[in-house]
Design an enzyme around this catalytic site. Structure first.
Site, PDB file in Angstrom:
ATOM      1  N   GLY A  75       0.829  -1.201   0.000  1.00 36.18           N
ATOM      2  CA  GLY A  75       0.000   0.000   0.000  1.00 36.18           C
ATOM      3  C   GLY A  75       0.857   1.241   0.000  1.00 36.18           C
ATOM      4  O   GLY A  75       2.064   1.207   0.262  1.00 36.18           O
ATOM      5  N   GLY A  77       0.683   5.266   1.413  1.00 33.37           N
ATOM      6  CA  GLY A  77      -0.007   6.230   2.248  1.00 33.37           C
ATOM      7  C   GLY A  77       0.556   7.617   2.086  1.00 33.37           C
ATOM      8  O   GLY A  77       1.378   7.895   1.195  1.00 33.37           O
ATOM      9  N   ALA A  78       0.096   8.512   2.953  1.00 31.46           N
ATOM     10  CA  ALA A  78       0.538   9.902   2.869  1.00 31.46           C
ATOM     11  C   ALA A  78       1.960  10.071   3.364  1.00 31.46           C
ATOM     12  O   ALA A  78       2.656  10.991   2.937  1.00 31.46           O
ATOM     13  CB  ALA A  78      -0.408  10.790   3.676  1.00 31.46           C
ATOM     14  N   PHE A  79       2.402   9.190   4.256  1.00 28.17           N
ATOM     15  CA  PHE A  79       3.716   9.351   4.869  1.00 28.17           C
ATOM     16  C   PHE A  79       4.722   8.324   4.383  1.00 28.17           C
ATOM     17  O   PHE A  79       5.786   8.194   4.976  1.00 28.17           O
ATOM     18  CB  PHE A  79       3.609   9.258   6.396  1.00 28.17           C
ATOM     19  CG  PHE A  79       2.772  10.351   6.975  1.00 28.17           C
ATOM     20  CD1 PHE A  79       2.712  11.595   6.374  1.00 28.17           C
ATOM     21  CD2 PHE A  79       2.027  10.130   8.110  1.00 28.17           C
ATOM     22  CE1 PHE A  79       1.935  12.597   6.910  1.00 28.17           C
ATOM     23  CE2 PHE A  79       1.247  11.134   8.650  1.00 28.17           C
ATOM     24  CZ  PHE A  79       1.204  12.368   8.046  1.00 28.17           C
ATOM     25  N   THR A  81       5.429   4.423   1.941  1.00 30.93           N
ATOM     26  CA  THR A  81       4.925   3.229   1.281  1.00 30.93           C
ATOM     27  C   THR A  81       5.143   2.026   2.185  1.00 30.93           C
ATOM     28  O   THR A  81       6.045   2.003   3.019  1.00 30.93           O
ATOM     29  CB  THR A  81       5.628   3.010  -0.066  1.00 30.93           C
ATOM     30  OG1 THR A  81       7.049   2.987   0.154  1.00 30.93           O
ATOM     31  CG2 THR A  81       5.281   4.114  -1.043  1.00 30.93           C
ATOM     32  N   VAL A  82       4.302   1.010   1.999  1.00 30.48           N
ATOM     33  CA  VAL A  82       4.365  -0.212   2.791  1.00 30.48           C
ATOM     34  C   VAL A  82       4.640  -1.369   1.840  1.00 30.48           C
ATOM     35  O   VAL A  82       3.934  -1.548   0.842  1.00 30.48           O
ATOM     36  CB  VAL A  82       3.060  -0.450   3.576  1.00 30.48           C
ATOM     37  CG1 VAL A  82       3.168  -1.705   4.428  1.00 30.48           C
ATOM     38  CG2 VAL A  82       2.739   0.757   4.446  1.00 30.48           C
ATOM     39  N   LYS A  97       7.248  -0.461   6.588  1.00 30.53           N
ATOM     40  CA  LYS A  97       6.794   0.892   6.280  1.00 30.53           C
ATOM     41  C   LYS A  97       8.013   1.783   6.098  1.00 30.53           C
ATOM     42  O   LYS A  97       8.793   1.993   7.030  1.00 30.53           O
ATOM     43  CB  LYS A  97       5.910   1.424   7.407  1.00 30.53           C
ATOM     44  CG  LYS A  97       5.277   2.773   7.100  1.00 30.53           C
ATOM     45  CD  LYS A  97       4.285   3.166   8.169  1.00 30.53           C
ATOM     46  CE  LYS A  97       3.586   4.467   7.813  1.00 30.53           C
ATOM     47  NZ  LYS A  97       2.581   4.863   8.811  1.00 30.53           N
ATOM     48  N   ASP A 196      -5.315   8.226  15.015  1.00 33.25           N
ATOM     49  CA  ASP A 196      -5.710   8.101  13.598  1.00 33.25           C
ATOM     50  C   ASP A 196      -6.493   6.807  13.385  1.00 33.25           C
ATOM     51  O   ASP A 196      -6.122   5.962  12.576  1.00 33.25           O
ATOM     52  CB  ASP A 196      -4.475   8.136  12.700  1.00 33.25           C
ATOM     53  CG  ASP A 196      -4.843   8.355  11.232  1.00 33.25           C
ATOM     54  OD1 ASP A 196      -5.974   8.800  10.965  1.00 33.25           O
ATOM     55  OD2 ASP A 196      -4.009   8.070  10.364  1.00 33.25           O
TER      56      ASP A 196
END
Length: 651
Positions: A75, A77-79, A81-82, A97, A196
């Site tokens: 995936g 994300g905003a901060f 990649t995973v 991450k 979050d």
């Protein structure tokens, strides 16, 4: 040499206080000074230091970093990649991450400080262990990225499952919410705030166990990614509490607000506020109005109360995770209490209950496809037809004005609060009639999923009395009533089957309409004949839809055949109308059946002729397009094959 060791021995053992006083007034001789030096060295040696604890090398020793290999992308994300990773030492699958590290010299010092804070916090998070939170395994620093090694959860997130399967039923929402609150309670007890909570940060494994991810270190990751120039947290404002948006200071109650928003997301399949506002507009609306997201209407009263408590405007009024775990929506205790109330009502009834049926959860549900299992509650007769329900859902749910409403199960007996029945001089809610339940069934699938309730009153001596009894393994209270009920159900099923068969082909529908418009007698005889011959022969075998001719060609032959059938039958029916019923009933039935068979055979012959003409027309068009002709012999052979192929239209 002997004198030297002798002086050492005397200095260690035979020295007295007088010698020390003399040494203070007079300087010691040379051998005595040497002995003191040797004594001090021996005392400082390890021989006399055994009582001191050695330094703990285990705490000082630093474990080597985890050797891992990066796999496919999971995936983004905003901060960061995973990626999927593998531990090269143990073979364990990991979720890695990656957070970018800026190379700008101006912000390099801040970056290093955040990296150190993040590493220290991950070390603390490694000690946490709970089945509903994702384990932190460690960090690995590289030149341009910081890798956070996490536990790998193969099922995906709740948001991805919502995209695949749509909104969850209330039973699944209840299960996930219970596990979510358990993990959140564990974090709050360890003074860790998630910050979050949303569907994208809740992972589900193959066994349906959820795990909270991106907790604790999310603040440091956000600050580190902001320095690196990453974007803001996309989509998260939909789950934010008003105090978080206003930045007036928040605590663990902000996570409770996010839990309520996540429940709305699971019920509706979409993020809260996403249907009304975009991200920026949602931030402005939540910050200014402090209103909660709209609550869906298709949820139970317990779920509605749960959401209202989670979405309180004042943070101090929101319950904790431990308090929410005791809510009826999470525990389902109100459903169990309703079952106990029904059991006590049956125990106090005038008809005794068998010992094995005192518990409401021991009701047996039918696992066959027929609708023959009938449990009688005295005059209250309930037909159970649950061919696809598991034994776990065998509790009987009653819906009243203050009862538990479970929307995810359709196997419930509906109770009308407006009508009342008298029981020993007291009033209580009565049940709907069986005909009303039948009206709500429009398809065959609904017949196997609803609980039909039949109510009738046994009047005696001027007083209305309701007798309640449960006889599952014994004969019914009234065999005549059971036979009547079964006959009504079978007739209803036959009507539905006939309607479904009509929709299978337009040929039968047009033929059926022509018979109705031509003669009512033909229609009645056709229906009776179909009911008599339904088991051995079924419906008329018709050609498939793909090979049927156009509606224009078919529409002429059934009407002519129908007119011919009706005209040929009208004299016979006129002659038999004046005869007595007892002598000409059998003759009239034979004439009607013969006329109907003649009409059907005529229609079949017309259909075959029109099919042959249509096939011949198509064959000529294909031959003309191909530019090649065929010999008369080949044409006759192909026509013979087509005739043999369509000789049985149902095959």
């Amino acid at each position: 040499m002997q004198d030297l060791f002798g002086s050492v021995r005397r200095s260690l053992v035979f020295r007295s206080t007088t010698d020390d006083e003399n040494q203070e007034n007079h300087p010691p001789p040379f051998p005595s000074l040497l002995a003191d030096k040797i004594t001090s060295c021996i005392r400082k040696s390890m021989v006399f230091a055994k009582s001191q604890s050695p330094p703990n090398n285990s705490t000082v020793q630093i474990k080597p970093p985890i050797r891992w290999r990066k796999g496919q992308l999971i995936g983004r994300g905003a901060f960061g990649t995973v990626y999927m990773g593998m531990n090269l030492d143990s073979g364990e699958l990991l979720a890695v991450k990656q957070v970018l590290i800026t190379s700008n010299c101006a912000s390099k010092e801040k970056t290093q400080a955040h990296i150190q804070e993040l590493e220290e916090e991950v070390k603390l998070l490694k000690n946490l262990s709970h089945p509903n939170i994702v384990r932190y395994l460690g960090t690995v620093r590289e030149d341009e990225t910081l890798n956070i090694l996490l536990e790998f959860v193969p099922g995906g997130s709740i948001s991805s499952l919502l995209e695949k399967f749509g909104a969850f039923p209330e039973s699944v929402v209840r299960t996930y919410t219970n596990q979510l609150l358990l993990g959140l309670e564990y974090l709050h007890n360890h003074a860790i705030m998630h910050r979050d909570i949303k569907g994208a940060n809740i992972l589900v494994d193959n066994q349906g166990c959820i795990k909270l991810a991106d907790f604790g270190a999310s603040k440091q990751v956000a600050e580190l990614a902001t320095i690196s120039g990453a974007k803001s947290m996309k989509g998260t404002p939909y789950w934010m509490a008003p105090e978080v948006i206003l930045q007036t200071g928040h605590s663990f109650s902000a996570d409770i607000w996010s839990v309520g928003c996540t429940v709305i997301e699971m019920v509706t399949g979409k993020a809260p506020w996403s249907q009304q506002y975009k991200e920026i507009a949602a931030i402005f609306h939540i910050g200014t109005t402090k209103s909660h997201p709209p609550i869906p209407d298709n949820i139970s009263s317990d779920a509605n109360d749960f959401l209202l408590k989670c979405l309180q405007q004042e943070p101090n009024l929101r319950p904790t995770a431990s308090e929410l775990l005791k809510h009826p929506f999470v525990t389902g205790k109100q459903k169990e209490s309703a079952s106990k109330d029904l059991t006590s009502f049956m125990d106090n009834s005038c008809s005794p209950l068998p010992s094995e049926l005192t518990n409401i959860t021991s009701y047996q549900t039918s696992t066959s496809d027929d609708v023959g299992d009938i449990c009688n509650l005295g005059s209250l007769t309930c037909t159970l037809a649950f061919p696809e329900k598991s034994i776990q859902n065998n509790s009987l749910c009653l819906k009243s004005n203050n009862g538990y409403d479970d929307d995810d199960d359709n196997d419930m007996c509906l109770i009308d609060d407006e009508n009342f029945l008298t029981y020993n001089g007291e009033t209580g809610p009565s049940l709907d009639n069986n005909t009303d339940a039948k009206k709500s069934c429009d398809t065959m699938s609904e017949i196997s999923d609803i609980l039909k309730c039949k109510f009738d009153e046994n009047s005696g001596n001027g007083e209305t009395e309701t007798k309640v009894s449960m006889e599952v393994d014994h004969p019914s209270y009234s065999e005549d009533e059971n036979e009547l009920t079964e006959s009504k159900i079978k007739a209803f099923l036959d009507d539905k089957a006939a309607e479904l068969k009509k929709l299978q082909t337009p040929l039968y529908e047009e033929f059926y309409n022509g018979m109705i418009t031509c003669s009512p007698i033909c229609m009645e005889s056709n229906i009776n004949n179909n009911k008599r011959e339904e088991a051995p022969r079924g419906f008329l075998k018709l050609p498939p839809k793909s090979r049927s001719p156009s509606q224009g060609h078919i529409g002429r032959s059934p009407s002519r055949a129908t007119d011919a059938a009706c005209c040929s039958k009208s004299p016979e029916s006129g002659n038999s109308s004046g005869a007595p019923k007892n002598s000409n009933a059998s003759a009239g039935a034979e004439q009607e059946s013969n006329s109907q068979s003649v009409a059907l055979s005529e229609i079949e012959r017309k259909w075959k002729e029109e099919l042959d003409q249509e096939l011949e027309r198509k064959r000529r068009e294909i031959t003309r397009q191909a530019g090649m002709g065929s010999s008369p012999r080949d044409r006759s052979l192909s026509r013979h094959r087509e005739k043999s192929r369509f000789a049985s239209p149902g095959k």
